[in-house]
Design an enzyme around this catalytic site. Structure first.
Site, PDB file in Angstrom:
ATOM      1  N   ASN A 179     -41.422 -51.174  86.734  1.00 13.40           N
ATOM      2  CA  ASN A 179     -40.397 -50.177  87.094  1.00 13.40           C
ATOM      3  C   ASN A 179     -39.730 -49.514  85.890  1.00 13.40           C
ATOM      4  O   ASN A 179     -38.911 -48.619  86.065  1.00 13.40           O
ATOM      5  CB  ASN A 179     -39.334 -50.769  88.036  1.00 13.40           C
TER       6      ASN A 179
ATOM      7  N   TYR B 130     -29.300 -47.768  84.445  1.00 14.29           N
ATOM      8  CA  TYR B 130     -30.288 -47.579  83.367  1.00 14.29           C
ATOM      9  C   TYR B 130     -30.185 -46.224  82.661  1.00 14.29           C
ATOM     10  O   TYR B 130     -30.905 -46.001  81.681  1.00 14.29           O
ATOM     11  CB  TYR B 130     -31.701 -47.774  83.934  1.00 14.29           C
TER      12      TYR B 130
END
Ligand code: DQA
Length: 146
Positions: free
Chosen positions: A10, A22
């Site tokens: 991912n 992120y």
């Protein structure tokens, strides 16, 4: 000096997945920063990503065969349960640094434990993409010492 950077599942979805955790930058932005840092440090770097556990293990074994000097790895979710990746890391005697973009210790309970970090020399977590660049600086020092 040849450094191998391995990113697990991912992480190719950076910029798409959970942006509040992120960030907005994508995987290729991360690769660009790593390659730029390698130039500054005058080291060779290969950046690899896979969503597949066995491919990560094959790549760790390739690091042995191809005589890489150090490994920087973000095993992503495999961090928390892959004894197979831990064993592959443990079979390599070169310096190894584990990196996490997010602070895994501030997140869900299941992320607090890393089964792979014990097979590495050190771990950097919670510093975003900078963690990889700091790991590269530390790696040069570790390789020069070993
Ligand atoms: C991660 C943290 C892991 O818990 C998660 O599964 C990831 C990314 C990080 O870089 O913060 O995929 O390794």
């Amino acid at each position: 000096m040849k450094i191998l950077v391995i990113n697990g599942p991912n992480l190719n979805f950076l910029g798409i997945r959970e942006k509040s955790i992120y960030g907005n930058r994508d995987y290729w932005a991360l690769v660009g920063l790593i390659e730029q840092k390698a130039k500054e440090l005058k080291v060779e770097v290969e950046v690899f990503q896979s969503n597949i556990e066995g491919e990560i293990i094959n790549t760790l074994q390739r690091a042995y065969k191809e005589k890489f000097d150090g490994i920087i790895i973000n095993p992503a979710a495999y961090t928390h349960y892959s004894y197979a990746i831990r064993d592959a890391l443990a079979s390599l005697t070169i310096p190894k640094i584990e990196v996490h973009i997010s602070n895994i210790h501030q997140r869900e309970e299941f992320r607090h434990r890393s089964v792979t970090a014990a097979a590495c020399d050190g771990q950097i977590a919670g510093l975003g993409f900078d963690g990889y660049l700091l790991a590269m600086e530390a790696m040069v020092n570790l390789c020069n010492k070993s």
